[in-house]
Enzyme design. Structure first.
Site, PDB file in Angstrom:
ATOM      1  N   LYS A 107       0.825  -1.575  -0.010  1.00 28.51           N
ATOM      2  CA  LYS A 107       0.064   0.345   0.236  1.00 28.51           C
ATOM      3  C   LYS A 107       0.529   0.566   0.233  1.00 28.51           C
ATOM      4  O   LYS A 107       0.405   2.770  -0.553  1.00 28.51           O
ATOM      5  CB  LYS A 107      -1.152  -0.201   1.200  1.00 28.51           C
ATOM      6  CG  LYS A 107      -0.503  -0.573   2.300  1.00 28.51           C
ATOM      7  CD  LYS A 107      -0.891   0.207   3.310  1.00 28.51           C
ATOM      8  CE  LYS A 107      -0.563  -0.177   5.109  1.00 28.51           C
ATOM      9  NZ  LYS A 107       0.090  -2.272   4.858  1.00 28.51           N
ATOM     10  N   ASP A 203      -0.789   5.321   7.807  1.00 26.75           N
ATOM     11  CA  ASP A 203      -1.740   3.534   7.108  1.00 26.75           C
ATOM     12  C   ASP A 203      -2.932   3.815   6.540  1.00 26.75           C
ATOM     13  O   ASP A 203      -2.750   3.473   5.519  1.00 26.75           O
ATOM     14  CB  ASP A 203      -1.886   1.913   8.224  1.00 26.75           C
ATOM     15  CG  ASP A 203      -2.648   1.078   7.498  1.00 26.75           C
ATOM     16  OD1 ASP A 203      -1.611   0.247   6.648  1.00 26.75           O
ATOM     17  OD2 ASP A 203      -3.631   0.848   7.453  1.00 26.75           O
ATOM     18  N   LYS A 207      -4.340   4.068   2.270  1.00 28.22           N
ATOM     19  CA  LYS A 207      -4.912   3.246   1.985  1.00 28.22           C
ATOM     20  C   LYS A 207      -6.190   4.191   0.883  1.00 28.22           C
ATOM     21  O   LYS A 207      -6.839   4.285  -0.056  1.00 28.22           O
ATOM     22  CB  LYS A 207      -5.910   2.003   2.790  1.00 28.22           C
ATOM     23  CG  LYS A 207      -4.961   0.801   3.349  1.00 28.22           C
ATOM     24  CD  LYS A 207      -5.575   1.015   4.652  1.00 28.22           C
ATOM     25  CE  LYS A 207      -4.769  -0.454   4.845  1.00 28.22           C
ATOM     26  NZ  LYS A 207      -4.967  -1.263   6.277  1.00 28.22           N
TER      27      LYS A 207
END
Length: 430
Positions: A107, A203, A207
């Protein structure tokens, strides 16, 4: 008729996810071959520690030279699960140059430099698939890229990090503080020793960039995503949320503007009504809520991380890519035809829940209300409690541009009667 020559797969990384990919490829070899139309063969595994025992993987397949592995020329598909930007980026582009398609779970790399990866894949006539990069086992990327390709997606909002959802869920259900809930998440293996990437929203932001780019057919990079972490969320915030019939989640929100001329992508904690489907997502689960023009509201839910769930997504991509190889075709590439600009957070229309520590004396509420009016922000509800010269004032606004709301907060800080802004929380999902 099944082709007898196997499709050869190189695996980059053999940690929690990579070892599960290798195990499933071995134990489900016959099923995979039947679904693909040809057998698949694990032709090499690149690792950093060759002496580590890896059950089920022949020692002769292990190598520390990942570059040589992807350059072999007989590799059909490279599965990249090492993470990080480098050397993953160089290895992926090298794989394309040597005739291999790529399945990735990376990602961070895709959010930062997906454009160049797509360009390299297209230049060399190869596939780039990455279902596992967002929300683990939940089928999400392919539905957005393929199933909803004929629809217009207006909003994608979801819980895309299991660690943060576990922490917030524990704070909500048990009354635990942030530190206590984080300790429990760490003890159970949901949080890393350094949880920064999760709890500070990095994180989820990666995404969000990937989801926004696919949903809106435009380029959205990690730097375009507004990000706030959840380390400042308190038990008092949850108490306030409950009084409003809400809970608190760390959300990734990607949406088109009302006029359709721009998009926004953001990650931050927010209060959402208990009636919203995302409010009931518990523990370390992920869920993504999609709003499309024709399809309406769709919900994708399931485990968002872990070896087996992520490996499931990787293997799904592997089957699709191998089928394409057999048919001498490629799947969908990058779709950026809209070229919509990404607007700053200040343009986002949202609501604020603001908790103020104020002096308990006449006229305070009037002063506060005046500040809101001066910034063009309408007040929805006000709740005030006071004792012994001190008071708390909780204000929930109507919808307004985030720039006006944040400007209001800064002006409130300057009032002599406001001793401090205890918390600020956006309200979403209504």
């Amino acid at each position: 008729m099944m082709r007898t020559r196997p499709l050869k797969v190189a695996l980059l990384g053999c940690g929690v996810v990579g070892s599960e990919v290798a195990r499933i490829m071995t134990t489900h070899a016959d099923d995979l071959a039947a679904r693909i139309g040809a057998p698949v063969e694990l032709a090499g595994v690149a690792v950093r520690r060759p002496d580590k025992v890896r059950e089920g993987i022949p020692a002769e397949l292990i190598t520390t030279d990942a570059t040589a592995l992807v350059k072999r020329g007989d590799i059909d598909v490279v599965v990249e699960v090492i993470g990080g930007v480098e050397p993953a980026r160089t290895l992926i582009t090298t794989a394309f140059e040597h005739g291999a398609s790529v399945v990735s779970a990376n990602k961070a790399l895709l959010a930062q430099d997906g454009t160049s990866l797509y360009a390299s894949a297209d230049q060399h006539g190869q596939d780039l698939y990455y279902e596992a990069a967002v929300a683990g086992a939940i089928p999400l990327i392919r539905p957005l890229r393929e199933s909803l390709a004929g629809d217009k997606i207006n909003r994608v909002m979801g819980i895309v990090n299991g660690t943060t959802n576990f922490i917030l869920d524990k704070m909500d259900t048990s009354g635990a503080g942030y530190s206590e809930a984080l300790d429990e998440a760490t003890a159970l293996g949901y949080a890393e020793a350094d949880p920064t990437a999760d709890v500070e929203g990095f994180d989820a932001a990666a995404k969000a960039a990937i989801l926004a780019g696919i949903a809106f057919h435009t380029r959205v990079r990690l730097d375009d995503v507004y990000r706030e972490g959840m380390t400042e969320v308190t038990a008092a915030d949850f108490a306030s949320a409950k009084r409003m019939g809400c809970t608190i989640k760390l959300l990734a929100i990607c949406e088109r503007s009302a006029d359709g001329e721009s998009v926004t992508a953001r990650v931050h904690p927010a209060m959402i009504p208990l009636s919203h489907p995302l409010a009931s997502v518990r523990e370390a689960y992920n869920a993504v809520f999609v709003e499309a023009e024709a399809a309406g509201q769709l919900m994708f839910y399931g485990p968002g991380a872990g070896g087996s769930p992520t490996a499931s997504a990787v293997l799904g991509d592997l089957v699709a890519v191998c089928r394409n190889k057999l048919n001498e075709a490629t799947g969908p590439g990058e779709s950026v035809y809209t070229q919509l600009p990404v607007s700053p957070m200040g343009d986002v229309v949202t609501r604020y829940h603001i908790s103020l520590d104020v002096a308990d004396k006449p006229g305070v509420l009037a002063q506060v209300a005046t500040v809101f009016a001066e910034h063009g922000v309408s007040i929805d509800t006000v709740r005030q409690q006071g004792k012994d010269g001190e008071a708390s004032l909780v204000v929930v606004t109507h919808r307004a541009p985030d720039a006006a709301l944040s400007g209001t907060v800064e002006a409130l800080r300057k009032l002599d009667t406001v001793r401090g802004v205890a918390s600020i929380m956006r309200v979403e999902g209504e």
